[in-house]
Design an enzyme around this catalytic site. Structure first.
Site, mmCIF file in Angstrom:
data_model
loop_
_atom_site.group_PDB
_atom_site.id
_atom_site.type_symbol
_atom_site.label_atom_id
_atom_site.label_comp_id
_atom_site.label_asym_id
_atom_site.label_seq_id
_atom_site.Cartn_x
_atom_site.Cartn_y
_atom_site.Cartn_z
ATOM 1 C CG ASP A 185 -2.022 0.872 1.077
ATOM 2 O OD1 ASP A 185 -2.727 0.731 0.169
ATOM 3 O OD2 ASP A 185 -1.989 2.129 1.948
ATOM 4 C CD GLU B 239 -2.820 2.000 -3.159
ATOM 5 O OE1 GLU B 239 -3.601 1.663 -2.524
ATOM 6 O OE2 GLU B 239 -2.004 2.728 -1.391
#
Length: 362
Positions: A20, A75
């Site tokens: 992330d 991401e």
């Protein structure tokens, strides 16, 4: 941190990780207030946090060396070059990056523009804007859009009518008809052009009407919306079953024609006609989209690089997907040696409004 990754694999048998916020790790500025253009000088210079980059390379190298089955996904929105190339090539070692611009594009369009005014050139450019040789995971809507405060694509398209007009025994309204048609087309063109993998958030495949909201102080610790209503797709009297059938048909077709592992070629993106045509997949898989809200085209000429006899293999207007059934699937389409749209051959097709049709060699 490396031992933490290994612990999740050894203890819980993880077979992949999504990292992330990778963009915020890669740059000393955390990528804030920087509109990346894609030029290499933005990635390979003093602005890059080399310690973070080396950590990501080590993490990916370790995971892939110890666990060959492992898939790692970044991401990452800056477009850092080589991030999704192997470490042995000097890359970051990720297998794929999430194509985060795609769901943002669709939600922006649904919020701010009528589909009559969609810029197809801009949509196609967004769907295909990725680095060659670095795999992207395409998705039409994200988990953020299913959380309270935003809406899913289905909810943006059909809103309150989903509560009253999704029964098969109630009259079809113009809002529901438009919503079902565009929901199918948006997902298909994203699947076809957006990347080398496909991601779906649970419930979105059948157009789940409501948001997710977990117990918190703001909702008095309520569990009411902490759910997915699977009963909606199982109820044969409701139209959610058609979107679920469409999702199944898309996945089955990819299993047959393997377009995710093949490069696409877009031959037409006509803003006046609202038509997009491209080739991607085995057996000359030819994709034709008509986004026009009212115009259907008879004898519409499309280009293809593959000569032969084509048949319809997927049709969003088929009755099994709650369409009007305007196309005859027994029709055979023969190419001519007349070049069109920079392709060697061409054929003529009937393409109704707000319909997507896929053709493949018979």
């Amino acid at each position: 941190m490396l031992s933490n990754l290994r612990w999740w694999v050894e203890e819980y048998h993880f077979d992949g990780f999504r990292f992330d916020g990778v963009s915020s790790m890669l740059y000393h500025s955390h990528g804030i207030a920087h509109a990346f253009s894609g030029d290499y000088h933005e990635y390979f210079g003093l602005a890059t946090d080399t310690e973070s980059l080396v950590y990501l390379m080590l993490a990916n190298y370790m995971l892939h060396e110890l666990y060959p089955f492992m898939i790692t996904i970044a991401e990452e929105v800056s477009g850092m070059a080589t991030l999704c190339r192997p470490v042995r090539e000097g890359g970051g070692g990720f297998d794929c990056r999430l194509a985060m611009a795609l769901p943002d594009k669709w939600i922006k369009l649904l919020k701010e523009w009528k589909d009559d005014d969609w810029d197809l050139d801009n949509i196609v450019s967004t769907l295909t804007n990725r680095r060659y040789g670095e795999a992207n995971i395409a998705y039409a809507e994200s988990h953020d859009q299913a959380l309270v405060g935003d809406k899913t694509i289905a909810f943006w398209l059909m809103d309150a009518e989903m509560y009253h007009c999704m029964s098969d025994i109630s009259p079809m309204t113009s809002v529901i008809e438009r919503g079902l048609a565009l929901h199918k087309m948006i997902r298909l063109i994203t699947y076809g052009l957006g990347g080398e993998g496909w991601l779906n958030f649970m419930g979105n495949e059948f157009g789940h009407p409501e948001w997710l909201d977990f117990p918190r102080k703001g909702n008095n610790q309520s569990y009411h919306y902490a759910r997915r209503q699977w009963n909606l797709v199982d109820d044969q009297l409701l139209r959610y079953k058609y979107l679920n059938a469409w999702d199944r048909a898309m996945n089955n077709l990819e299993e047959k024609y393997h377009w995710l592992s093949i490069t696409q070629y877009v031959s037409r993106k006509h803003n006046d006609d609202k038509v997009v045509v491209f080739e991607r997949g085995e057996k000359g898989l030819l994709w034709v989209f008509n986004f026009h809200p009212s115009k259907s085209y008879t004898g519409y000429r499309v280009g293809t690089q593959t000569a032969g006899k084509f048949r319809i293999v997927l049709d969003s207007d088929a009755k099994e997907f709650c369409g009007q059934g305007r196309l005859d699937h027994s029709t055979e389409f023969f190419t001519s040696n007349d070049p069109w749209d920079n392709r060697q051959c061409s054929l003529y097709v009937y393409i109704p409004c707000r319909v997507a049709v896929l053709f493949a060699l018979d």
